[in-house]
Design a protein around this motif. Structure first.
Motif, PDB file in Angstrom:
ATOM      1  N   TYR A 266      36.619  37.286  53.889  1.00  0.00           N
ATOM      2  CA  TYR A 266      36.579  36.414  52.479  1.00  0.00           C
ATOM      3  C   TYR A 266      35.037  35.659  52.562  1.00  0.00           C
ATOM      4  O   TYR A 266      34.709  35.016  53.612  1.00  0.00           O
TER       5      TYR A 266
ATOM      6  N   LYS B  42      45.969  28.238  41.226  1.00  0.00           N
ATOM      7  CA  LYS B  42      44.674  28.095  40.131  1.00  0.00           C
ATOM      8  C   LYS B  42      45.102  27.203  39.068  1.00  0.00           C
ATOM      9  O   LYS B  42      46.450  27.183  38.480  1.00  0.00           O
TER      10      LYS B  42
ATOM     11  N   GLU C 268      32.615  35.121  42.461  1.00  0.00           N
ATOM     12  CA  GLU C 268      33.465  34.366  41.335  1.00  0.00           C
ATOM     13  C   GLU C 268      33.076  32.908  41.758  1.00  0.00           C
ATOM     14  O   GLU C 268      33.316  32.575  42.837  1.00  0.00           O
TER      15      GLU C 268
ATOM     16  N   LEU D 137      44.621  29.623  48.705  1.00  0.00           N
ATOM     17  CA  LEU D 137      45.081  31.018  48.979  1.00  0.00           C
ATOM     18  C   LEU D 137      45.883  30.979  50.379  1.00  0.00           C
ATOM     19  O   LEU D 137      45.184  30.550  51.395  1.00  0.00           O
TER      20      LEU D 137
ATOM     21  N   VAL E 260      47.791  38.009  44.573  1.00  0.00           N
ATOM     22  CA  VAL E 260      46.850  38.977  44.505  1.00  0.00           C
ATOM     23  C   VAL E 260      46.853  40.057  45.563  1.00  0.00           C
ATOM     24  O   VAL E 260      47.074  39.711  46.571  1.00  0.00           O
TER      25      VAL E 260
ATOM     26  N   GLN F 229      33.302  32.653  45.755  1.00  0.00           N
ATOM     27  CA  GLN F 229      34.366  33.618  46.600  1.00  0.00           C
ATOM     28  C   GLN F 229      34.363  35.121  45.971  1.00  0.00           C
ATOM     29  O   GLN F 229      34.351  35.531  45.082  1.00  0.00           O
TER      30      GLN F 229
ATOM     31  N   ILE G 185      36.612  42.110  45.973  1.00  0.00           N
ATOM     32  CA  ILE G 185      36.342  41.348  44.704  1.00  0.00           C
ATOM     33  C   ILE G 185      34.934  41.358  44.846  1.00  0.00           C
ATOM     34  O   ILE G 185      34.255  40.840  45.566  1.00  0.00           O
TER      35      ILE G 185
ATOM     36  N   LEU H  23      48.408  32.768  45.372  1.00  0.00           N
ATOM     37  CA  LEU H  23      46.970  31.979  44.889  1.00  0.00           C
ATOM     38  C   LEU H  23      47.470  30.913  43.777  1.00  0.00           C
ATOM     39  O   LEU H  23      48.075  31.259  42.722  1.00  0.00           O
TER      40      LEU H  23
ATOM     41  N   TRP I  74      42.516  46.403  43.165  1.00  0.00           N
ATOM     42  CA  TRP I  74      42.682  45.034  42.911  1.00  0.00           C
ATOM     43  C   TRP I  74      43.696  44.630  41.914  1.00  0.00           C
ATOM     44  O   TRP I  74      43.402  45.117  40.727  1.00  0.00           O
TER      45      TRP I  74
ATOM     46  N   HIS J  64      33.791  29.593  39.554  1.00  0.00           N
ATOM     47  CA  HIS J  64      34.444  29.039  38.552  1.00  0.00           C
ATOM     48  C   HIS J  64      34.987  27.764  38.833  1.00  0.00           C
ATOM     49  O   HIS J  64      35.158  27.118  39.937  1.00  0.00           O
TER      50      HIS J  64
ATOM     51  N   TYR K 106      47.756  38.086  48.914  1.00  0.00           N
ATOM     52  CA  TYR K 106      47.604  36.389  48.995  1.00  0.00           C
ATOM     53  C   TYR K 106      48.326  35.793  48.014  1.00  0.00           C
ATOM     54  O   TYR K 106      48.379  36.310  46.746  1.00  0.00           O
TER      55      TYR K 106
ATOM     56  N   HIS L 123      41.525  26.531  44.197  1.00  0.00           N
ATOM     57  CA  HIS L 123      42.486  27.536  44.610  1.00  0.00           C
ATOM     58  C   HIS L 123      43.128  27.104  45.852  1.00  0.00           C
ATOM     59  O   HIS L 123      42.270  26.475  46.683  1.00  0.00           O
TER      60      HIS L 123
HETATM   61  N1  LIG Z   1      39.734  34.282  44.816  1.00  0.00           N
HETATM   62  C1  LIG Z   1      40.561  34.896  43.795  1.00  0.00           C
HETATM   63  O1  LIG Z   1      41.400  35.789  44.197  1.00  0.00           O
HETATM   64  N2  LIG Z   1      40.088  34.577  42.446  1.00  0.00           N
HETATM   65  C2  LIG Z   1      40.914  35.258  41.267  1.00  0.00           C
HETATM   66  N3  LIG Z   1      40.290  36.152  40.937  1.00  0.00           N
HETATM   67  C3  LIG Z   1      40.948  34.189  40.286  1.00  0.00           C
HETATM   68  O2  LIG Z   1      40.323  33.118  40.173  1.00  0.00           O
HETATM   69  O3  LIG Z   1      42.053  34.320  39.294  1.00  0.00           O
END
Ligand SMILES: NC(=O)N[C@H](N)C(=O)O
Length: 274
Positions: free
Chosen positions: A225, A264, A208, A216, A196, A248, A204, A262, A176, A210, A260, A214
């Motif tokens: 996913y 953020k 996650e 993607l 990513v 996620q 992953i 990404l 990863w 947070h 992908y 996002h």
């Molecule tokens: N879905 C993701 O790829 N999230 C990332 N790890 C990120 O939030 O940075």
């Protein structure tokens, strides 16, 4: 408007015998816009652009909680704009997936090819033209810049994914990795657009959850996913939009790498109710 035929839907719909709606989803926590749905009849045209059309795949919905808009942009040879942006608060990232675009940012001109990345700070004059022979396709991601007193605005950046090393995520031995166009320690930036990459079988490994939102866009490969409580199959050309706190995770199940683009939002306080 130079050539009216360009602005008419060209057909390009799936055949009447085919039902492709099964993977499109819009929930409170996330949306999935699969590649089969980017047909000619769902495009947008934008002011001051010639021979260009856009699939708007993300936009702020509530006017408060969401931070960005993202367009798949298509510019025919000879098309482009001397005034692509009309909002002085908008900063932009461009990422090319097909063809070639000539981008002038604050008077400096560069040619971007697939993998090419541009960061254009808010309030900067820029122009974009397709001077090549092929149709150009690129992502255009826009966010209102949140300036911070005491921090300078970031400068423009022109890069390519070939000149930025992918960095392995901790303890994953390269299964990863993330390609970062902007230094994560540079707090002038309030948005990151990264690539990513998960190698076949890479994961992953936890959900996650947070505050960052996002977008993607799958550049290559296949995966399942985890989006909120659902496992969703995705592949190259699909787009996912995840609201803040949408759990996620991911399992790269295809035979090749899963990559992908990404988006953020990062590095800023959250607005407080008074
Ligand atoms: N879905 C993701 O790829 N999230 C990332 N790890 C990120 O939030 O940075």
């Amino acid at each position: 408007m130079s050539d009216r035929s360009y602005y008419a839907p060209k057909g390009g719909l799936p055949p009447q015998t085919q039902l492709l709606t099964d993977r499109a989803m819009f929930t409170d926590a996330y949306a999935v816009i699969p590649k089969g749905t980017f047909s000619d009849i769902v495009t947008s045209f934008l002011p001051f652009w010639d021979k260009a059309r856009f699939w708007v795949i993300a936009r702020p919905l509530s006017g408060f909680a969401e931070t960005f808009s993202q367009y798949i942009s298509e510019v025919e040879p000879g098309g482009g704009s001397d005034r692509p942006e009309i909002d002085p608060a908008a900063q932009s990232v461009l990422f090319v997936v097909e063809g070639e675009i000539t981008v002038t940012v604050a008077g400096k001109t560069d040619i971007l090819q697939p993998g090419g990345y541009a960061y254009i700070p808010a309030g900067t004059e820029w122009q974009l033209w397709n001077k090549g022979a092929e149709t150009a396709r690129f992502h255009w991601i826009r966010k209102a810049y949140q300036a911070v007193p005491g921090l300078d605005a970031p400068e423009p950046l022109i890069l390519s994914d070939k000149e930025v090393a992918a960095v392995s995520m901790p303890d994953t031995n390269g299964a990863w990795s993330t390609t970062r166009f902007v230094d994560p320690a540079d707090l002038r930036h309030d948005m990151h657009v990264t690539i990513v990459t998960l190698q076949p079988g890479g994961v992953i490994p936890f959900a996650e959850t947070h505050v960052m939102e996002h977008g993607l866009y799958v550049l290559e490969g296949k995966a399942v996913y985890r989006l909120n409580q659902d496992w969703v199959e995705v592949e190259a050309g699909d787009f996912m939009w995840l609201r803040a706190f949408c759990p996620q995770a991911c399992y790269a199940g295809g035979p090749g790498p899963f990559r992908y683009l990404l988006y953020k939002d990062v590095n800023r306080h959250m607005p407080l109710n008074r």
